[in-house]
Design a protein around this motif. Structure first.
Motif, short mmCIF file in Angstrom:
data_model
loop_
_atom_site.label_atom_id
_atom_site.label_comp_id
_atom_site.label_asym_id
_atom_site.label_seq_id
_atom_site.Cartn_x
_atom_site.Cartn_y
_atom_site.Cartn_z
N ALA A 164 -12.95 32.49 62.99
CA ALA A 164 -13.71 32.98 61.84
C ALA A 164 -14.64 31.86 61.41
CB ALA A 164 -12.79 33.41 60.71
N VAL A 165 -15.94 32.02 61.70
CA VAL A 165 -16.92 30.97 61.45
C VAL A 165 -17.76 31.34 60.24
CG1 VAL A 165 -18.82 29.62 62.42
CG2 VAL A 165 -16.99 30.46 63.92
N ASP A 166 -17.92 30.38 59.32
CA ASP A 166 -18.75 30.62 58.15
C ASP A 166 -19.32 29.29 57.69
OD1 ASP A 166 -20.06 31.91 56.09
OD2 ASP A 166 -18.30 33.11 55.53
N SER A 167 -20.37 29.34 56.88
CA SER A 167 -21.02 28.13 56.39
C SER A 167 -20.91 28.06 54.87
CB SER A 167 -22.51 28.11 56.79
OG SER A 167 -23.19 29.20 56.21
N PHE A 272 -10.33 31.01 53.57
CA PHE A 272 -9.63 31.45 54.78
C PHE A 272 -8.18 31.73 54.37
CE2 PHE A 272 -13.04 28.71 56.46
CZ PHE A 272 -13.65 29.59 57.36
N PHE A 273 -7.76 32.98 54.59
CA PHE A 273 -6.45 33.43 54.11
C PHE A 273 -5.62 33.85 55.32
CE2 PHE A 273 -3.87 37.07 52.30
CZ PHE A 273 -3.00 36.26 51.58
N ILE A 300 -14.10 36.02 51.81
CA ILE A 300 -12.67 35.88 52.12
C ILE A 300 -12.44 36.39 53.54
CG2 ILE A 300 -10.32 36.50 51.48
CD1 ILE A 300 -11.25 36.88 48.63
N HIS A 301 -12.05 35.45 54.43
CA HIS A 301 -11.73 35.79 55.82
C HIS A 301 -10.21 35.84 55.95
CE1 HIS A 301 -15.90 35.21 57.19
NE2 HIS A 301 -15.92 34.17 56.37
N CYS A 302 -9.67 36.94 56.49
CA CYS A 302 -8.22 37.14 56.60
C CYS A 302 -7.79 37.02 58.05
CB CYS A 302 -7.84 38.52 56.05
SG CYS A 302 -8.22 38.73 54.29
N LYS A 325 -16.79 40.51 51.69
CA LYS A 325 -17.81 40.04 52.64
C LYS A 325 -17.25 39.12 53.71
CE LYS A 325 -21.35 40.11 48.99
NZ LYS A 325 -22.38 39.31 48.27
N GLY A 326 -15.96 39.29 54.03
CA GLY A 326 -15.35 38.46 55.05
C GLY A 326 -15.04 39.22 56.32
N SER A 327 -14.24 38.62 57.18
CA SER A 327 -13.85 39.22 58.46
C SER A 327 -12.33 39.23 58.56
CB SER A 327 -14.46 38.43 59.63
OG SER A 327 -13.98 37.10 59.64
N TYR A 328 -11.83 40.07 59.48
CA TYR A 328 -10.39 40.20 59.68
C TYR A 328 -10.07 39.92 61.14
CZ TYR A 328 -5.93 42.52 60.58
OH TYR A 328 -4.65 42.83 61.00
#
Length: 340
Positions: A164-167, A272-273, A300-302, A325-328
């Motif tokens: 899970a990549v984010d800036s 990151f959860f 929030i990326h799960c 607005k995150g990814s799973y």
């Protein structure tokens, strides 16, 4: 003829006829005289070599030569000396002129690099300004603790946690450490630790982070007993983070909401959860509360750990990521056993 000789003998005195010199040849007499003169000459030379000057108490004395310069030569030396002094004065004046020009210029604010020295905690986001007053002590300001401990300026950067990549500038990692993370064979918690340490190594010194482990309670990374706060990703803080990560052992039950709320209190750009708990599921009321508190600020990326295939229908973690607005992502912990 005999009569003549006889008459001559009678005319020569008796002492002359009996003298031994008449017997010695003339060459022998000459040789004796010259030998005597040579002996006298050699004796005189020996006396000179021994330091005698002809007297019994003779002494050797050093002889010096004194050369007196003429008045014209003295005037020439004085002229050369005055020329050298005039040349030196001209050089000194030429050197002082550019120095005076530099000193007369108004003071300029030095362009100092931002110091990354708030190693053990967070602080203000910019270094204190250096005063430009001519009367200020620049050295004391530069060496003062307030300026030496100035934190780096925050900056953007990418972070990768379980693909899970984010800036962003501020990141919070929320990890489940309930008892189920120890099975099978401790693979889930071991994999979570290694991925978290790898993600922290990808942070720059201009980014901030915080780590929260939770079961039924929450535990955030702290520094010297202070309240938990966002920390710059300096080398020392990353080292302290590794020690904190390795100190956590799986235990107890699971309660997601307190951990998520505490993460939002840091006002991060990205959360990151990670959890392996299918139960309890997040209710609609829980999801709405998280969305209300977040107000769309943090992504929030799960990441879910489990065994077998993921269950997508009614999956509260997938909804939590989508609403913020995150990814799973789902990972089968059995694969961690094969890849050990």
């Amino acid at each position: 003829m005999p009569a003549a000789l006889t008459e001559l003998d009678h005319q020569t005195p008796q002492w002359q006829r009996n003298s031994p010199l008449l017997v010695v040849p003339s060459w022998a007499a000459s040789l004796a005289i010259h030998s005597l003169l040579l002996f006298i000459l050699i004796s005189s030379l020996n006396r000179c070599d021994s330091g005698q000057t002809g007297g019994t108490d003779g002494e050797l004395r050093s002889v010096g030569i004194y050369v007196k310069q003429s008045p014209d030569a003295e005037k020439t030396d004085e002229t050369e000396q005055e020329t050298q002094e005039e040349t030196q004065n001209n050089l000194a004046s030429q050197t002082q002129e550019p120095l005076k020009d530099v000193l007369d210029q108004p003071p300029v604010d030095p362009l100092l690099p931002e110091l990354n020295s708030k190693l053990l905690g967070a602080g203000p986001t910019r270094a204190p300004a250096v005063p430009n007053s001519p009367n200020s002590d620049l050295t004391s300001n530069l060496m003062s603790p307030s300026s030496a401990l100035a934190p780096p300026v925050m900056g953007m950067g990418n972070v990768n946690f379980f693909d899970a990549v984010d800036s962003g500038k501020r990141f919070v990692f929320v990890l489940d450490c309930s008892g189920s993370m120890a099975a099978p064979q401790g693979a889930p918690i071991r994999k979570a630790r290694s991925e978290l340490i790898s993600s922290l190594s990808g942070l720059t010194h201009h980014q901030q982070f915080q780590i929260i482990f939770y079961n039924t309670t929450t535990r955030a990374m702290q520094h010297r007993g202070k309240s938990a706060e966002l920390l710059y990703a300096t080398d020392i803080n990353r080292t302290l983070a590794r020690q904190f990560i390795q100190s956590v052992e799986p235990d107890g039950g699971t309660d997601h909401i307190p951990a998520l709320k505490r993460a939002l209190n840091f006002q991060p750009d990205v959360i990151f959860f990670l959890t392996d708990a299918k139960h309890p599921q997040l209710s609609s009321a829980d999801l709405n509360e998280i969305r209300r508190l977040n107000r769309g600020k943090a992504k929030i990326h799960c990441i879910e750990f489990g065994e077998g295939f993921p269950v997508m229908e009614g999956n509260s973690l997938e909804k939590l990521a989508r609403q913020n607005k995150g990814s799973y992502r789902y990972y089968n912990v059995r694969k961690f056993l094969r890849n050990r």
